[in-house]
Design a protein around this motif. Sequence first.
Motif, short mmCIF file in Angstrom:
data_model
loop_
_atom_site.label_atom_id
_atom_site.label_comp_id
_atom_site.label_asym_id
_atom_site.label_seq_id
_atom_site.Cartn_x
_atom_site.Cartn_y
_atom_site.Cartn_z
N ILE A 98 22.54 -20.27 -37.36
CA ILE A 98 22.16 -19.62 -36.10
C ILE A 98 20.70 -19.92 -35.75
CG2 ILE A 98 21.85 -17.38 -34.95
CD1 ILE A 98 24.26 -16.40 -36.57
N PHE A 99 19.83 -19.97 -36.77
CA PHE A 99 18.40 -20.24 -36.52
C PHE A 99 18.21 -21.63 -35.92
CE2 PHE A 99 14.13 -21.54 -38.05
CZ PHE A 99 13.38 -20.57 -37.40
N GLU A 100 18.97 -22.61 -36.40
CA GLU A 100 18.87 -23.97 -35.85
C GLU A 100 19.45 -24.03 -34.44
OE1 GLU A 100 20.66 -26.75 -38.47
OE2 GLU A 100 19.21 -26.46 -40.09
N TRP A 101 20.43 -23.17 -34.16
CA TRP A 101 21.08 -23.17 -32.85
C TRP A 101 20.26 -22.41 -31.81
CZ3 TRP A 101 24.31 -18.69 -31.12
CH2 TRP A 101 24.84 -18.91 -29.83
N SER A 102 19.74 -21.21 -32.16
CA SER A 102 19.05 -20.39 -31.18
C SER A 102 18.14 -19.36 -31.86
CB SER A 102 20.06 -19.65 -30.30
OG SER A 102 19.41 -18.69 -29.48
N ILE A 103 16.84 -19.45 -31.56
CA ILE A 103 15.90 -18.45 -32.07
C ILE A 103 16.19 -17.09 -31.44
CG2 ILE A 103 13.47 -17.75 -32.10
CD1 ILE A 103 12.76 -20.72 -32.33
N PHE A 104 16.58 -17.10 -30.17
CA PHE A 104 16.88 -15.86 -29.45
C PHE A 104 17.96 -15.07 -30.17
CE2 PHE A 104 19.63 -13.60 -26.48
CZ PHE A 104 18.72 -12.76 -25.82
N PHE A 105 19.07 -15.72 -30.51
CA PHE A 105 20.18 -15.00 -31.15
C PHE A 105 19.88 -14.66 -32.61
CE2 PHE A 105 22.63 -16.67 -27.54
CZ PHE A 105 23.28 -15.50 -27.17
N THR B 192 12.71 -10.51 -30.22
CA THR B 192 13.67 -11.38 -29.54
C THR B 192 13.07 -12.04 -28.31
OG1 THR B 192 15.51 -9.99 -30.28
CG2 THR B 192 15.93 -11.46 -28.41
N PHE B 193 12.28 -11.27 -27.55
CA PHE B 193 11.81 -11.76 -26.26
C PHE B 193 10.33 -12.18 -26.26
CE2 PHE B 193 15.43 -9.04 -25.18
CZ PHE B 193 16.14 -9.88 -24.33
N HIS B 194 9.58 -11.85 -27.31
CA HIS B 194 8.14 -12.10 -27.27
C HIS B 194 7.69 -12.80 -28.55
CE1 HIS B 194 4.19 -11.49 -25.57
NE2 HIS B 194 3.76 -10.89 -26.66
N VAL C 248 19.86 -6.91 -33.43
CA VAL C 248 19.77 -5.79 -32.47
C VAL C 248 21.16 -5.19 -32.26
CG1 VAL C 248 19.29 -5.14 -30.07
CG2 VAL C 248 17.72 -6.66 -31.29
N ILE C 249 22.16 -6.06 -32.08
CA ILE C 249 23.54 -5.60 -31.86
C ILE C 249 24.03 -4.84 -33.09
CG2 ILE C 249 25.92 -6.35 -31.47
CD1 ILE C 249 24.77 -8.75 -29.94
N PHE C 250 23.71 -5.37 -34.29
CA PHE C 250 24.14 -4.69 -35.52
C PHE C 250 23.57 -3.28 -35.60
CE2 PHE C 250 24.60 -8.98 -37.93
CZ PHE C 250 25.86 -9.14 -37.39
N PHE C 251 22.27 -3.15 -35.31
CA PHE C 251 21.64 -1.83 -35.42
C PHE C 251 22.11 -0.88 -34.32
CE2 PHE C 251 17.82 -3.15 -38.17
CZ PHE C 251 18.40 -2.56 -39.28
N LEU C 252 22.43 -1.42 -33.15
CA LEU C 252 23.00 -0.57 -32.10
C LEU C 252 24.37 -0.03 -32.54
CD1 LEU C 252 22.08 -2.54 -28.84
CD2 LEU C 252 21.14 -0.35 -29.60
#
Length: 381
Positions: free
Chosen positions: A137-144, A71-73, A150-154
């Motif tokens: 979502i991919f076209e809107w934001s790579i971050f999300f 997500t961040f790197h 991550v939220i699903f697995f949490l």
Amino acid sequence: MVMGFILPVNMIFINKNLHQSATMAGFALMVYSGLMMVGNYLGGILFDKLSRKWTLQIGYIIAVISLIGMTFHHVWPSYFFMLSMLGFGMGISYTAINAYTAFVAEQTIGDSRVLFNNMYLAANLGIAVGSTSVGFIFEWSIFFTFFIPVIFFLLCLLIVFFKSATLDATNEEAEKTHEFTVSDEGVDPKVATGEKRYRLNLIILSLGVFIMWMGYTQWDSNMSLYMVNNGFSKKEYSMVFTVNAASLLLIQPVMNRIASKLFKLLKNQILVGIIIMGLSFLLLPNAKVYWMFIVSMLILTVGESMVFPTIPALLNKMSTTKNRGSLQSLYTIMGSLGRAVGPYVGSIIVMILSFGDLFYGITAAMILVALSLKGVKELEK
């Protein structure tokens, strides 16, 4: 849903966003699948030998850490390493989920096929929702794109943390609530079947899963090129999978009721289902109009609804509490192996021969595998 989120965008993301070649992207996904197989195998051992709950938790934790990094790197080759670790973690958790299903099915009143069918339906629904959503979502934001998994697995971690006592309930603990029936562990299927015949059973089933996924995965890979070459758009190609997911919601419950009445032995249900899957490919060599691809997919869906949830149920009949996780890992490993090498083998056949030869070859291979199931000795219990 996470599988639906991650798999469709990886090839594009590595190639277009991280500026790696298509060959390198393919290699990265092959390593991802390879480490998923390692995770499948390790998950089965940990489930049987260590802890059911912690096997599932360990898989989720590894996946969460990997997805946070992705997500961040967004840098190569760090992304490659994190993607590989994601496959490893998901492999562990996927086997643990299958093994948990088998563990609960062994103790549930009634036909255990219902539970495996429901799990398979839930998995396909999740993949359908995930793969449909990620395009937007991919076209809107790579971050999300990576943070939502991550939220699903949490959430999965929280479910297992608070509900593991329910999942781990034994017959003795649950008898008071009448949720389970006591299973008979007095008969070891390996002893009752005979060691050599038992080993032959596993070889036939392993080969069957491998061949089926090699054929099935052609729809995810080489079929896109075949349809484009025949004048169909990418949107029409993707719509075939929407039909698959939508029809499965209708076909699965119906086939579940029909199959449970028609087939007393699970191997016979699998045999018929594999033949149906194989015959679906016979429409493709001469498919010139779009409806032929849709009909082929609908026939394939009928076959897969009979086969994929039933093989874990058959493996469950062949297992005891000591090896339930290991046998379920066999199913996930061979499925992962078929998905890993299927597109490459299919592309070689197309390059040397033709698409028609590929489709006829898949039909022949599936029918041979189906007939080999007559050699499986299934205990009637």
